[in-house]
Scaffold this active site. Structure first.
Site, short mmCIF file in Angstrom:
data_model
loop_
_atom_site.label_atom_id
_atom_site.label_comp_id
_atom_site.label_asym_id
_atom_site.label_seq_id
_atom_site.Cartn_x
_atom_site.Cartn_y
_atom_site.Cartn_z
CE LYS A 169 23.48 13.82 42.94
NZ LYS A 169 24.67 14.71 42.48
CG ASP A 224 27.75 16.88 38.21
OD1 ASP A 224 28.60 16.38 39.17
OD2 ASP A 224 27.43 15.84 37.78
#
Length: 285
Positions: A169, A224
């Site tokens: 991430k 995202d």
């Protein structure tokens, strides 16, 4: 996800710890006024509507507390229920039924809420080919129950924990010095350790999508907090190179349009962190 054997072990740990927490050195309320020879029967009564979940878990709890209890299931996990429905009857030692009651209700109320919300999302995605995923945004200590409920509701499980999948991430990428460095270091780590773990990489914009695609070995790209237009562009860029997943505040009002952008998966923490327990009661018959 973890293996079936690991999952079963997680459930066993949850039950043992919950009984330890709730019962301690004894259910003194029952011990004080109910003879240990007394037997009784109770029903699981629905006082709400939605998708029931946790029936099989309830059976495990009752049998853990007292293997001599008998459970007569009338409505199975994953079924739609309404106010007044009776899910099961449990019969045997009155003390044992009362000892298991609160764990059964706490678990089933939350699991049913999660299954109900998941099923709503599944229905919203019907016909798109996109699947709904859960996340690690679960209640500490009962993750296995919550992910089980997602499956009962028709959803799919993401990774179970930090150990069964690699997920790079934004913070991993920034700490590692960039996307390419993070991916290359990860592949080297897997080679050295001999671990066989899938790699998911998060992208914050289209330029990061392009950079990810320059590296091989990525299982899925996490798109995202993209808008619809950029999500469609990302899906087009990725093509068949790897799987795609949208995330970031997607709700029941926006999920269909994100799915129609062509992503393979949509992940939602709300499946497990934002639900209202289904109203259930265990009543003596």
């Amino acid at each position: 996800m973890i293996s079936e054997a690991q999952f079963k072990e997680e459930i066993k740990l949850i039950i043992a710890n919950a009984i330890r927490e709730d019962v301690g050195d004894g259910d003194h309320s029952s011990l004080a006024c109910i003879p240990n020879t007394a037997t009784g029967k109770a029903k699981l009564l629905v006082k709400d509507k939605g998708v029931i979940a946790g029936v099989d878990f309830a059976k495990l709890v009752f049998y853990y507390v007292d293997p001599d209890l008998t459970i007569d299931v009338k409505i199975k996990d994953g079924s739609s229920v309404k106010y007044g429905d009776i899910v099961f009857y449990v019969e045997g030692s009155s003390q044992s039924i009362l000892k298991a009651e609160r764990l059964v209700l706490n678990a089933m109320q939350r699991m049913s809420a999660i299954a109900t919300k998941t099923n709503m999302f599944v229905n919203l995605l019907n016909g798109t080919g996109t699947k709904i995923l859960d996340t690690r945004k679960t209640t500490p200590g009962i993750r296995a129950l919550e992910k089980w409920a997602v499956k009962i509701g028709g959803g799919e499980n993401h990774r179970f924990a930090l150990y069964d999948m690699i997920m790079l991430k934004d913070n991993h990428i920034d700490f590692a010095g960039g996307i390419t460095k993070a991916i290359e270091k990860t592949k080297k780590y897997l080679e050295v350790t001999g671990k066989d773990l899938k790699i998911i990489v998060e992208a914050r914009n289209l330029e990061e999508i392009k950079e990810i695609l320059q590296s091989s070995g990525v299982y899925r790209i996490l798109i995202d907090n993209f808008n619809y237009e950029d999500t469609r562009k990302a899906v087009e860029l990725i093509g068949d190179t790897c799987l795609t997943e949208s995330s970031g505040g997607i709700n029941e009002k926006t999920i269909r349009e994100y799915a129609e952008c062509g992503v393979d998966y949509i992940s939602s923490g709300a499946l497990t962190h934002s639900v209202y327990n289904m109203d259930l009661s265990l009543k003596a018959v």
